[in-house]
Design an enzyme around this catalytic site. Structure first.
Site, mmCIF file in Angstrom:
data_model
loop_
_atom_site.group_PDB
_atom_site.id
_atom_site.type_symbol
_atom_site.label_atom_id
_atom_site.label_comp_id
_atom_site.label_asym_id
_atom_site.label_seq_id
_atom_site.Cartn_x
_atom_site.Cartn_y
_atom_site.Cartn_z
ATOM 1 N N ALA A 32 0.872 -1.191 0.000
ATOM 2 C CA ALA A 32 0.000 0.000 0.000
ATOM 3 C C ALA A 32 0.905 1.236 0.000
ATOM 4 O O ALA A 32 0.807 2.105 0.876
ATOM 5 C CB ALA A 32 -0.961 -0.005 1.186
ATOM 6 N N HIS A 34 3.098 4.587 -0.540
ATOM 7 C CA HIS A 34 2.802 6.019 -0.684
ATOM 8 C C HIS A 34 4.133 6.752 -0.785
ATOM 9 O O HIS A 34 5.210 6.114 -0.803
ATOM 10 C CB HIS A 34 1.943 6.496 0.482
ATOM 11 C CG HIS A 34 2.466 6.085 1.830
ATOM 12 N ND1 HIS A 34 3.678 6.528 2.327
ATOM 13 C CD2 HIS A 34 1.968 5.236 2.762
ATOM 14 C CE1 HIS A 34 3.878 6.002 3.516
ATOM 15 N NE2 HIS A 34 2.873 5.196 3.803
ATOM 16 N N HIS A 37 7.092 5.739 1.399
ATOM 17 C CA HIS A 37 7.896 4.609 0.929
ATOM 18 C C HIS A 37 8.804 5.039 -0.220
ATOM 19 O O HIS A 37 9.949 4.588 -0.328
ATOM 20 C CB HIS A 37 6.990 3.470 0.439
ATOM 21 C CG HIS A 37 6.103 2.893 1.491
ATOM 22 N ND1 HIS A 37 4.743 3.103 1.524
ATOM 23 C CD2 HIS A 37 6.379 2.107 2.555
ATOM 24 C CE1 HIS A 37 4.216 2.461 2.558
ATOM 25 N NE2 HIS A 37 5.184 1.855 3.201
ATOM 26 N N GLN A 61 3.032 -9.503 13.284
ATOM 27 C CA GLN A 61 3.127 -8.210 13.978
ATOM 28 C C GLN A 61 1.769 -7.565 14.217
ATOM 29 O O GLN A 61 1.691 -6.423 14.655
ATOM 30 C CB GLN A 61 4.094 -7.272 13.252
ATOM 31 C CG GLN A 61 3.622 -6.762 11.910
ATOM 32 C CD GLN A 61 4.711 -5.954 11.209
ATOM 33 O OE1 GLN A 61 5.645 -6.519 10.653
ATOM 34 N NE2 GLN A 61 4.605 -4.628 11.236
ATOM 35 N N GLU A 148 11.245 7.145 9.722
ATOM 36 C CA GLU A 148 11.261 7.614 11.111
ATOM 37 C C GLU A 148 9.864 7.726 11.699
ATOM 38 O O GLU A 148 9.709 7.929 12.887
ATOM 39 C CB GLU A 148 11.959 8.986 11.197
ATOM 40 C CG GLU A 148 13.461 8.884 11.097
ATOM 41 C CD GLU A 148 14.148 10.210 11.340
ATOM 42 O OE1 GLU A 148 13.459 11.257 11.303
ATOM 43 O OE2 GLU A 148 15.365 10.202 11.537
ATOM 44 N N LYS A 149 8.823 7.617 10.860
ATOM 45 C CA LYS A 149 7.463 7.662 11.414
ATOM 46 C C LYS A 149 7.298 6.558 12.453
ATOM 47 O O LYS A 149 6.667 6.748 13.479
ATOM 48 C CB LYS A 149 6.420 7.510 10.307
ATOM 49 C CG LYS A 149 5.080 8.057 10.741
ATOM 50 C CD LYS A 149 3.937 7.443 10.019
ATOM 51 C CE LYS A 149 3.301 6.440 10.908
ATOM 52 N NZ LYS A 149 2.740 5.300 10.259
ATOM 53 N N GLN A 153 10.205 1.463 16.142
ATOM 54 C CA GLN A 153 10.580 0.319 15.294
ATOM 55 C C GLN A 153 12.024 0.470 14.801
ATOM 56 O O GLN A 153 12.799 -0.490 14.813
ATOM 57 C CB GLN A 153 9.615 0.228 14.107
ATOM 58 C CG GLN A 153 10.074 -0.714 12.997
ATOM 59 C CD GLN A 153 9.033 -0.872 11.917
ATOM 60 O OE1 GLN A 153 8.087 -1.622 12.082
ATOM 61 N NE2 GLN A 153 9.208 -0.198 10.791
ATOM 62 N N LEU A 184 2.452 10.580 6.402
ATOM 63 C CA LEU A 184 1.914 9.610 5.445
ATOM 64 C C LEU A 184 1.950 8.222 6.072
ATOM 65 O O LEU A 184 2.931 7.843 6.707
ATOM 66 C CB LEU A 184 2.724 9.625 4.146
ATOM 67 C CG LEU A 184 2.716 10.935 3.372
ATOM 68 C CD1 LEU A 184 3.398 10.753 2.010
ATOM 69 C CD2 LEU A 184 1.296 11.455 3.162
#
Ligand code: PAF
Length: 281
Positions: A32, A34, A37, A61, A148-149, A153, A184
């Site tokens: 998916a 955007h 990515h 996950q 970094e969003k 993680q 995003l």
């Protein structure tokens, strides 16, 4: 761009890059795709000769009541975007290739996974660490890039790579945002139009709090104000709005070292996360 779905073909493609002495960057994704990515792919192109992207919606996950079945799947559009961006290889393993019958191994990073999203989503980071180690073993990249969003993680993966002596550089790429500041995310697709409108309160509240803290404002007050702004915009429940040490993610009460402001909150049925660095003025 080649698309491969089995390990033998993946290894043959990777071997052909290595035979030519080419370096490899991996961009792991759940599809998916955007512009966030695409920024990873662009950064990857500057860091290695070949870019490999993976798309795998990793069931391990997702918690039992999470959005695994609803998670958007757009294989054809994703492949077209990757091809246009100059990606060399798309690794698209089916679930039976990743987790065949009898699969029994888990990779678990302790400490940094037990707080924030790890506390809100039990088992989530084990699933991430497990699938990312598998992807690293499969592709054997020189470098891997993550947004970094998902700041926690990124730190979990860095910890794992250090602890397990994986010879892979892990690079974080700045969060890409819509014009109104919303980070995003593939999950933004779940937002109804009025929720999408309200969602802009998240980057706004975080930005305001980050600026206030950086200017020497009281941390607890800034966080409480951000929570109130989110509630007013219709967010709830709010999992956390928290100031953390940028390296360890330990909570900090005063801005006296490199820090990160992180938030996670639900808007209707959608859980949104975001974070910002707090930079000394
Ligand atoms: O950030 C994601 O999309 C996923 O958590 C990742 C790193 C691809 C692992 O499934």
């Amino acid at each position: 761009m080649q698309t491969v779905r089995d390990l033998e073909s993946l290894r043959a493609e990777i071997a052909s890059f290595r035979e030519k002495g080419e370096t490899i960057a991996l961009v792991p994704t759940m599809g998916a795709l955007h512009d966030g990515h695409m920024a990873l792919i662009e950064a990857a192109k500057t860091r290695a000769d070949r870019v490999v992207a993976s798309i795998f919606v990793n069931p391990r996950q997702f918690g039992p009541n999470e959005d695994l079945d609803a998670y958007p799947r757009k294989e054809l559009a994703d492949a077209a975007m990757l091809q246009a961006a100059g990606c060399a290889l798309l690794w698209l393993p089916p679930v039976e290739v990743m987790y065949p019958e009898g699969y029994a191994t888990n990779v678990s990073v302790s400490g940094i996974t037990e707080m924030l999203d790890g506390a809100a989503r039990p088992g989530h980071f084990d699933g991430v660490a497990t699938v990312v180690s598998k992807l690293f073993n499969q592709v054997r990249p020189d470098i891997a890039l993550f947004g970094e969003k998902d700041y926690q993680q990124l730190l979990v993966i860095r910890r794992m790579v250090t602890d397990l002596n994986m010879p892979i550089e892990v690079e974080g790429v700045t969060t890409q945002r819509d014009e109104d500041g919303l980070a995003l995310s593939s999950r933004n697709a779940y937002l109804a139009p009025e929720e999408r409108e309200a969602a802009r309160a998240l980057p706004r509240a975080l930005g305001e709090a980050a600026r206030s803290i950086a200017a020497g404002g009281d941390v607890a007050e800034a966080l409480a104000k951000a929570v109130a702004q989110l509630e007013k915009a219709g967010f709830g429940p709010i999992d956390y709005v928290s100031l953390r040490d940028a390296e360890t993610l330990e909570p900090i009460e005063q801005f006296d070292r490199p820090a990160r402001l992180l938030a996670a909150a639900r808007l209707g049925r959608t859980r949104l996360i975001d974070n910002l660095p707090v930079l000394a003025e």
